[in-house]
Write an enzyme that holds these catalytic residues in place. Structure first.
Site, PDB file in Angstrom:
ATOM      1  N   ARG A 167       6.461  11.573 -14.364  1.00 14.97           N
ATOM      2  CA  ARG A 167       6.071  12.967 -13.840  1.00 14.97           C
ATOM      3  C   ARG A 167       7.111  14.238 -13.956  1.00 14.97           C
ATOM      4  NH1 ARG A 167       2.860   9.979 -14.055  1.00 14.97           N
ATOM      5  NH2 ARG A 167       1.466   8.991 -12.467  1.00 14.97           N
ATOM      6  N   CYS A 215      -1.433  13.090  -5.589  1.00 16.83           N
ATOM      7  CA  CYS A 215      -0.205  12.208  -5.007  1.00 16.83           C
ATOM      8  C   CYS A 215       0.892  13.137  -4.448  1.00 16.83           C
ATOM      9  CB  CYS A 215       0.195  11.323  -5.942  1.00 16.83           C
ATOM     10  SG  CYS A 215      -0.999   9.740  -6.163  1.00 16.83           S
ATOM     11  N   GLU A 286       6.389  14.701  -5.326  1.00 18.16           N
ATOM     12  CA  GLU A 286       5.886  14.629  -6.758  1.00 18.16           C
ATOM     13  C   GLU A 286       5.285  15.824  -6.836  1.00 18.16           C
ATOM     14  OE1 GLU A 286       3.071  11.806  -8.471  1.00 18.16           O
ATOM     15  OE2 GLU A 286       1.881  13.753  -9.071  1.00 18.16           O
TER      16      GLU A 286
HETATM   17  N1  EPU Z   1      -2.002   0.830  -1.539  1.00 18.28           N
HETATM   18  C1  EPU Z   1      -2.053   0.691  -0.047  1.00 18.28           C
HETATM   19  N2  EPU Z   1      -2.109   1.802   0.731  1.00 18.28           N
HETATM   20  C2  EPU Z   1      -2.765   3.007   0.367  1.00 18.28           C
HETATM   21  C3  EPU Z   1      -2.728   3.412  -1.155  1.00 18.28           C
HETATM   22  C4  EPU Z   1      -2.452   2.344  -1.918  1.00 18.28           C
HETATM   23  O1  EPU Z   1      -1.573  -0.243   0.187  1.00 18.28           O
HETATM   24  O2  EPU Z   1      -3.086   3.686   1.288  1.00 18.28           O
HETATM   25  C5  EPU Z   1      -1.591   0.178  -2.410  1.00 18.28           C
HETATM   26  C6  EPU Z   1      -2.732  -0.342  -3.263  1.00 18.28           C
HETATM   27  O3  EPU Z   1      -3.441  -1.234  -2.682  1.00 18.28           O
HETATM   28  C7  EPU Z   1      -2.187  -0.964  -4.520  1.00 18.28           C
HETATM   29  C8  EPU Z   1      -0.775   0.036  -4.787  1.00 18.28           C
HETATM   30  O4  EPU Z   1      -0.744   0.739  -3.308  1.00 18.28           O
HETATM   31  O5  EPU Z   1      -1.502  -2.085  -4.558  1.00 18.28           O
HETATM   32  C9  EPU Z   1      -0.856   1.065  -5.732  1.00 18.28           C
HETATM   33  O6  EPU Z   1      -1.700   1.962  -5.382  1.00 18.28           O
HETATM   34  P1  EPU Z   1      -2.814   2.646  -6.482  1.00 18.28           P
HETATM   35  O7  EPU Z   1      -3.393   1.558  -7.301  1.00 18.28           O
HETATM   36  O8  EPU Z   1      -3.795   3.592  -5.687  1.00 18.28           O
HETATM   37  O9  EPU Z   1      -2.014   3.419  -7.595  1.00 18.28           O
HETATM   38  P2  EPU Z   1      -0.851   4.648  -7.057  1.00 18.28           P
HETATM   39  O10 EPU Z   1       0.544   4.030  -7.519  1.00 18.28           O
HETATM   40  O11 EPU Z   1      -0.810   4.996  -5.675  1.00 18.28           O
HETATM   41  C10 EPU Z   1      -0.907   5.992  -9.180  1.00 18.28           C
HETATM   42  C11 EPU Z   1      -0.656   7.320  -9.447  1.00 18.28           C
HETATM   43  C12 EPU Z   1      -1.685   8.201  -9.409  1.00 18.28           C
HETATM   44  C13 EPU Z   1      -2.898   7.658 -10.441  1.00 18.28           C
HETATM   45  C14 EPU Z   1      -2.996   6.434  -9.919  1.00 18.28           C
HETATM   46  C15 EPU Z   1      -4.147   5.612 -10.913  1.00 18.28           C
HETATM   47  C16 EPU Z   1       1.746   8.121  -8.760  1.00 18.28           C
HETATM   48  C17 EPU Z   1       2.534   8.472  -7.539  1.00 18.28           C
HETATM   49  N3  EPU Z   1       0.416   7.897  -8.575  1.00 18.28           N
HETATM   50  O12 EPU Z   1      -1.223   6.025  -8.036  1.00 18.28           O
HETATM   51  O13 EPU Z   1      -1.452   9.666  -9.565  1.00 18.28           O
HETATM   52  O14 EPU Z   1      -3.926   8.527 -10.198  1.00 18.28           O
HETATM   53  O15 EPU Z   1      -2.034   5.415 -10.184  1.00 18.28           O
HETATM   54  O16 EPU Z   1      -3.818   5.672 -12.214  1.00 18.28           O
HETATM   55  O17 EPU Z   1       2.432   7.750  -9.855  1.00 18.28           O
HETATM   56  C18 EPU Z   1      -1.003  11.822  -8.982  1.00 18.28           C
HETATM   57  O18 EPU Z   1       0.002  11.793  -9.919  1.00 18.28           O
HETATM   58  O19 EPU Z   1      -1.171  12.991  -8.471  1.00 18.28           O
HETATM   59  C19 EPU Z   1      -1.783  10.543  -8.940  1.00 18.28           C
HETATM   60  C20 EPU Z   1      -2.669  10.644  -7.870  1.00 18.28           C
END
Ligand code: EPU
Length: 300
Positions: A167, A215, A286
Site C-alpha cells: 500500500r 479500508c 492505510e
Molecule cells: N472479516 C471479518 N469481519 C469484518 C471484515 C472482515 O471477520 O468485518 C474477515 C473476513 O471474513 C476475512 C478476513 O477478515 O476472513 C479478510 O477480509 P476481506 O476478505 O474482506 O479482505 P480484507 O483483507 O479486509 C483486503 C484489502 C481491500 C481489498 C480486499 C479484497 C487491505 C487493508 N484491504 O481486504 O482493500 O478490497 O482485500 O481484495 O489490504 C483498500 O485498500 O481500501 C481495500 C478496501
C-alpha cells in the site's frame, strides 16, 4: 490553462465527503502545466489530490496548496503487439481507474481484471500501490513519469526501480505525471467473467453503497484489520455522522453525510486503542490523513 481557485470545498473532492476548504486549488491541464505548478509551489508543501478515495482532509481551512491531477486524463492503448505479445497502456495520473480497467478488459487485455471495483485515479493507485487479493498495481507498471518536488523537472523511472511496498510506492518528494503498463492479450469473455467475480465478491463484503475512504487500516502481517476490529465488537460504533461499518469493520462510513474529520479521527483513535487492548496489535492507518503541514523534501 492552469487554474487556481480559492476556498474550494474539499468534502466534495473526497469519497468520504469530509473536510473543510482549500485556500488554493491548482488544476493543471497537462503534464507540462503540472511541472510548471510544482515548480511554482516549491517550498510551499503542496498536497496532491487524485480521486480523493483514500484521503481524509481536516475540518476548517486547509492552508497548504492543493494540486489536483483531475484534468490529466490522456489514455493510450497501443494495440500493435511487440515480439513478446505484450500491449502497452499509457495513462496520465488523473485517468479514472474504473474507466481504464473497463477499456482494457473490453479490448481483451489481461492484467487489470483484479482491480475491478477499486475507485480512484491512476496517480492515487500508484502512490498507494492499490490492490487486493489478486495483486498490487505496482506489479504491472513498466515505467512512470514523475515530477520532482524539489526541481519541478519531469523524470522517468522504470517500474523495477520503484521501491514498491504494501500500500505504498515507497517514494517521497515526487508527484506522479503518468504511468505505462504492460498487459497481455486474453479472451474477452473469460476476462469479463473474472472481473464480474471480483466485483461480486467485493460487493458482498464491502459497504460500497456508503460514502467511505476505503479500508481505514492496513492489514497487519498475517492478520486482517477487519477481522480484528470485528472481534473487538466495534461494528456499528458511532461518533457523530461517522460509523464503523456493520458490513466490513475496516471501513468507516459517513452514514448520513454529516460526519466531520474530528468524528472520523475520534473513531480511528478508539478503534486503534480497543484493538490494541484486546489483541495487542497496533493498527496502522492505510488512508492518507492530510496534515495541515509537514516537513518533506518539498520544504527544502
Ligand atoms: N472479516 C471479518 N469481519 C469484518 C471484515 C472482515 O471477520 O468485518 C474477515 C473476513 O471474513 C476475512 C478476513 O477478515 O476472513 C479478510 O477480509 P476481506 O476478505 O474482506 O479482505 P480484507 O483483507 O479486509 C483486503 C484489502 C481491500 C481489498 C480486499 C479484497 C487491505 C487493508 N484491504 O481486504 O482493500 O478490497 O482485500 O481484495 O489490504 C483498500 O485498500 O481500501 C481495500 C478496501
Amino acid at each position: 490553462m492552469t487554474g487556481v481557485a480559492s476556498d474550494y470545498a474539499l468534502a466534495s473532492a473526497t469519497s468520504i465527503g469530509v473536510g473543510g476548504s482549500a485556500r488554493e486549488l491548482w488544476t493543471p491541464a497537462d503534464v507540462d502545466e503540472l511541472c510548471d505548478v510544482v515548480g511554482r509551489l516549491r517550498g510551499r508543501d503542496p498536497f496532491f489530490l487524485g480521486g480523493g478515495c483514500n484521503t481524509l482532509f481536516p475540518d476548517g481551512a486547509f492552508e497548504r496548496p492543493v494540486v489536483t491531477t483531475d484534468r490529466l486524463r490522456q489514455l493510450d492503448i497501443h494495440t500493435s503487439d511487440d515480439s513478446t505479445g505484450g500491449v502497452r497502456v499509457r495513462a496520465e495520473a488523473g485517468v479514472r481507474l474504473d474507466g481504464m480497467v473497463r477499456a482494457t478488459l473490453e479490448s481483451g487485455l489481461e492484467g487489470f481484471e483484479h482491480l475491478v471495483g477499486i475507485p480512484g485515479t491512476v496517480g492515487g493507485a500508484i502512490v498507494m500501490n492499490a490492490g487486493g487479493k489478486g495483486g498490487s498495481f505496482g506489479e504491472r507498471v513498466v515505467e512512470v513519469g514523475i515530477v520532482s518536488l524539489a526541481s519541478g523537472e519531469l523524470e522517468r523511472r522504470l517500474g523495477s526501480e520503484i521501491p514498491w511496498r504494501y500500500r505504498s510506492w515507497g517514494l517521497e518528494g515526487y508527484a506522479v505525471a503518468w504511468a505505462e503498463f504492460e498487459l497481455r492479450r486474453g479472451d474477452v469473455a473469460e476476462l469479463r467473467r473474472r472481473a464480474k467475480e471480483t466485483f461480486h465478491a467485493k460487493n458482498r463484503v464491502q459497504p460500497l453503497a456508503h460514502a467511505s475512504a476505503g479500508c481505514i487500516f492496513k492489514n497487519p502481517p498475517g492478520d486482517s484489520a477487519g477481522a480484528l476490529i470485528d472481534r473487538s465488537g466495534l461494528k456499528g460504533l458511532r461518533r457523530g455522522g461517522a460509523m464503523v461499518s456493520e458490513q466490513h469493520a475496516n471501513f468507516i462510513v459517513n452514514i448520513d453525510g454529516t460526519a466531520s474529520a474530528a468524528d472520523v479521527l475520534e473513531l480511528i483513535a478508539i478503534v486503534r486503542d480497543r484493538v490494541q487492548e484486546q489483541s495487542g496489535v497496533r493498527l496502522e492507518p492505510e488512508i492518507v490523513i492530510a496534515e495541515a503541514s509537514t516537513t518533506t523534501a518539498a520544504d527544502a
